[in-house]
Write an enzyme that holds these catalytic residues in place. Structure first.
Site, mmCIF file in Angstrom:
data_model
loop_
_atom_site.group_PDB
_atom_site.id
_atom_site.type_symbol
_atom_site.label_atom_id
_atom_site.label_comp_id
_atom_site.label_asym_id
_atom_site.label_seq_id
_atom_site.Cartn_x
_atom_site.Cartn_y
_atom_site.Cartn_z
ATOM 1 N N ASP A 10 0.884 -1.168 0.000
ATOM 2 C CA ASP A 10 0.000 0.000 0.000
ATOM 3 C C ASP A 10 0.919 1.215 0.000
ATOM 4 O O ASP A 10 1.789 1.314 0.876
ATOM 5 C CB ASP A 10 -0.908 -0.014 1.250
ATOM 6 C CG ASP A 10 -1.932 1.112 1.192
ATOM 7 O OD1 ASP A 10 -1.537 2.272 0.914
ATOM 8 O OD2 ASP A 10 -3.114 0.831 1.423
ATOM 9 N N TYR A 42 -9.825 14.138 -9.259
ATOM 10 C CA TYR A 42 -8.730 13.430 -9.949
ATOM 11 C C TYR A 42 -7.839 14.442 -10.680
ATOM 12 O O TYR A 42 -6.612 14.413 -10.564
ATOM 13 C CB TYR A 42 -9.348 12.428 -10.924
ATOM 14 C CG TYR A 42 -8.381 11.692 -11.818
ATOM 15 C CD1 TYR A 42 -7.419 10.822 -11.296
ATOM 16 C CD2 TYR A 42 -8.450 11.834 -13.211
ATOM 17 C CE1 TYR A 42 -6.562 10.119 -12.136
ATOM 18 C CE2 TYR A 42 -7.600 11.131 -14.050
ATOM 19 C CZ TYR A 42 -6.657 10.280 -13.516
ATOM 20 O OH TYR A 42 -5.803 9.583 -14.350
ATOM 21 N N ILE A 99 -6.449 5.286 -22.127
ATOM 22 C CA ILE A 99 -5.674 4.144 -22.633
ATOM 23 C C ILE A 99 -6.632 2.987 -22.931
ATOM 24 O O ILE A 99 -7.472 2.628 -22.099
ATOM 25 C CB ILE A 99 -4.600 3.704 -21.609
ATOM 26 C CG1 ILE A 99 -3.680 4.885 -21.248
ATOM 27 C CG2 ILE A 99 -3.802 2.517 -22.146
ATOM 28 C CD1 ILE A 99 -2.895 5.487 -22.392
HETATM 29 P P1 NAD Z 1 -5.778 1.389 -12.537
HETATM 30 O O1 NAD Z 1 -6.905 1.963 -11.773
HETATM 31 O O2 NAD Z 1 -6.057 0.386 -13.578
HETATM 32 O O3 NAD Z 1 -4.695 0.780 -11.548
HETATM 33 C C1 NAD Z 1 -4.302 1.444 -10.392
HETATM 34 C C2 NAD Z 1 -3.774 0.421 -9.414
HETATM 35 O O4 NAD Z 1 -3.446 1.113 -8.222
HETATM 36 C C3 NAD Z 1 -4.787 -0.679 -9.067
HETATM 37 O O5 NAD Z 1 -4.241 -1.941 -9.334
HETATM 38 C C4 NAD Z 1 -5.028 -0.472 -7.564
HETATM 39 O O6 NAD Z 1 -5.171 -1.682 -6.851
HETATM 40 C C5 NAD Z 1 -3.757 0.262 -7.152
HETATM 41 N N1 NAD Z 1 -3.930 1.061 -5.941
HETATM 42 C C6 NAD Z 1 -4.949 1.868 -5.589
HETATM 43 N N2 NAD Z 1 -4.738 2.382 -4.371
HETATM 44 C C7 NAD Z 1 -3.550 1.902 -3.948
HETATM 45 C C8 NAD Z 1 -2.799 2.056 -2.767
HETATM 46 N N3 NAD Z 1 -3.226 2.797 -1.738
HETATM 47 N N4 NAD Z 1 -1.601 1.417 -2.679
HETATM 48 C C9 NAD Z 1 -1.157 0.639 -3.679
HETATM 49 N N5 NAD Z 1 -1.846 0.431 -4.823
HETATM 50 C C10 NAD Z 1 -3.028 1.059 -4.945
HETATM 51 O O7 NAD Z 1 -4.964 2.624 -13.152
HETATM 52 P P2 NAD Z 1 -4.094 2.672 -14.498
HETATM 53 O O8 NAD Z 1 -5.041 2.926 -15.594
HETATM 54 O O9 NAD Z 1 -3.178 1.537 -14.576
HETATM 55 O O10 NAD Z 1 -3.331 4.049 -14.242
HETATM 56 C C11 NAD Z 1 -1.983 4.117 -13.846
HETATM 57 C C12 NAD Z 1 -1.581 5.580 -13.816
HETATM 58 O O11 NAD Z 1 -1.756 6.144 -15.118
HETATM 59 C C13 NAD Z 1 -2.409 6.455 -12.862
HETATM 60 O O12 NAD Z 1 -1.587 7.455 -12.314
HETATM 61 C C14 NAD Z 1 -3.429 7.091 -13.775
HETATM 62 O O13 NAD Z 1 -3.888 8.309 -13.275
HETATM 63 C C15 NAD Z 1 -2.596 7.284 -15.027
HETATM 64 N N6 NAD Z 1 -3.430 7.413 -16.223
HETATM 65 C C16 NAD Z 1 -4.134 6.343 -16.687
HETATM 66 C C17 NAD Z 1 -4.931 6.506 -17.818
HETATM 67 C C18 NAD Z 1 -5.734 5.375 -18.385
HETATM 68 O O14 NAD Z 1 -6.559 5.608 -19.292
HETATM 69 N N7 NAD Z 1 -5.540 4.130 -17.919
HETATM 70 C C19 NAD Z 1 -5.009 7.759 -18.457
HETATM 71 C C20 NAD Z 1 -4.309 8.824 -17.920
HETATM 72 C C21 NAD Z 1 -3.494 8.642 -16.815
HETATM 73 C C1 AKB Z 2 -9.806 8.510 -16.631
HETATM 74 O O1 AKB Z 2 -10.711 8.523 -17.486
HETATM 75 O O2 AKB Z 2 -9.941 8.867 -15.466
HETATM 76 C C2 AKB Z 2 -8.426 8.120 -17.110
HETATM 77 C C3 AKB Z 2 -7.671 9.312 -17.541
HETATM 78 C C4 AKB Z 2 -7.897 9.877 -18.884
HETATM 79 O O3 AKB Z 2 -6.899 9.840 -16.788
HETATM 80 N N1 AKB Z 2 -8.558 7.143 -18.139
#
Ligand code: NAD
Ligand code: AKB
Length: 322
Positions: A56, A145, A175
């Site tokens: 965590d 966020y 993504i």
């Molecule tokens: P996700 O929600 O799929 O995964 C996040 C992970 O963080 C999960 O596995 C969850 O269990 C873990 N998590 C949550 N709280 C936690 C804690 N307290 N300690 C440890 N782990 C914890 O997110 P993602 O899509 O893989 O995103 C990864 C990063 O990329 C994030 O910073 C997100 O903001 C950024 N991002 C993602 C997207 C997208 O479309 N996926 C777009 C823009 C930015």
């Molecule tokens: C969300 O929709 O929150 C993410 C992002 C664009 O950061 N996929």
């Protein structure tokens, strides 16, 4: 002085991006030199591929033990609460996103790490941003966020400027991927549509058909992280806030792309609270700085992504994995 990346710790590694990025990092840096972690336990197949630990990101003692045990010199910090879940629970989004990032930055400083990678998002923008977002467009998000992403970027640049900590990050668009479903964001509809097309040949979308947002296919997302992490620091004028473009389309165009390969596919619309989040974000982004400073160049367009997504998900569906 630039330090080499040798041993990487990935937080939030079981999420949409981490579950695929860990494999790419292991290809480049070695399986045993990339430690995966998440707050939940991993599957046996994940554990068989390299080191995994429950972490965590607010648990500093476990964080430091992992850093010492594995001589960690780089953190890729992916643990976060995304926009949809964050709007339902803003206090949780603030707690995880801000305290997570500050812990990572402070540990990076304490252990004199080579590099920290923390992604940002198109969520940094709000309604006053031009529909085609520039690198320096105003950052006035209307989601918690987005607030944490803006504060995170500013914090990362502070650690670079004040302490010389090499912190890097990109503003990811939505993504799209077939390996691990997304974790509760606004752009999740652009992934769900493929899963539902393969399973039911129809989808009820939670935003209107004219909703247009920047998106990116996972292979390009992975490439961007690997390439930015490897870029010479002296070439970078920006650090934690690179705009990153790839493709932009509205839901109708996405549905038409699916229909090309899935005749009979049907879509209808039932907008919910995520519509106003989507409406507050730009349609497209200008990513000249990423292209000039570290050679960013995406490979996929909507059609090549749609073909690949459907192929992958059809195989998973045949094997009853989705
Ligand atoms: P996700 O929600 O799929 O995964 C996040 C992970 O963080 C999960 O596995 C969850 O269990 C873990 N998590 C949550 N709280 C936690 C804690 N307290 N300690 C440890 N782990 C914890 O997110 P993602 O899509 O893989 O995103 C990864 C990063 O990329 C994030 O910073 C997100 O903001 C950024 N991002 C993602 C997207 C997208 O479309 N996926 C777009 C823009 C930015
Ligand atoms: C969300 O929709 O929150 C993410 C992002 C664009 O950061 N996929």
């Amino acid at each position: 002085m630039k330090k080499d990346i040798k041993n990487i710790l990935v937080t939030g590694g079981l999420g949409q991006i981490g579950s695929e990025l860990i494999g790419e990092l292991r290809k480049k840096y070695g399986a045993n030199n990339v430690v995966a972690s998440d707050m939940h336990d991993a599957s046996d197949s994940m554990k068989n591929k390299g080191p995994f630990h429950i972490l965590d990101i607010k648990d500093i003692a476990t964080f430091e033990k992992l850093i010492n045990d594995y001589k960690i010199d780089t953190i890729v910090h992916l643990a976060a609460i995304l926009s949809g879940v964050g709007e339902k629970n803003p206090a949780l989004a603030w707690d995880v996103n801000m305290n997570g990032s500050i812990n990572v930055l402070n540990l990076g400083l304490k252990y004199e790490m080579a590099q920290i990678f923390i992604p940002s998002s198109i969520a940094v923008w709000g309604p006053d941003c031009p529909k085609n977002a520039l690198q320096d467009s105003p950052l006035h998000p209307t989601t918690m966020y987005g607030v944490t992403k803006v504060a995170g970027e500013v914090l990362c640049d502070y650690y670079f400027n004040k302490y010389g900590l090499d912190v890097r990050g990109v503003r990811f668009p939505g993504i799209i991927s077939a390996e691990t479903p997304p974790g509760g964001g606004t752009t999740d509809y652009a992934v769900e549509i493929f899963y539902e097309a393969v399973k039911n040949n129809k989808y009820t979308c939670f935003v209107r058909e004219d909703t247009k947002l920047p998106m990116m296919y996972m292979p390009d997302c992975l490439k961007s992280v690997i390439d930015l992490m490897a870029a010479p620091v002296e070439n970078l004028k920006h650090h934690s806030s690179f705009n990153l473009g790839s493709m932009s389309f509205n839901v109708k165009t996405l549905a038409d792309s699916v229909k090309k390969y899935m005749p009979g596919f049907e879509i209808d619309y039932l907008p919910d609270f995520r519509q106003s989040i989507a409406d507050s974000w730009p349609d497209t982004v200008v990513d000249t700085s990423a292209r000039e400073e570290w050679g960013w160049m995406p490979s996929y367009d909507l059609d090549s992504m749609t073909r690949d997504m459907l192929e992958k998900l059809k195989i998973k569906h045949q094997n009853a994995l989705i």
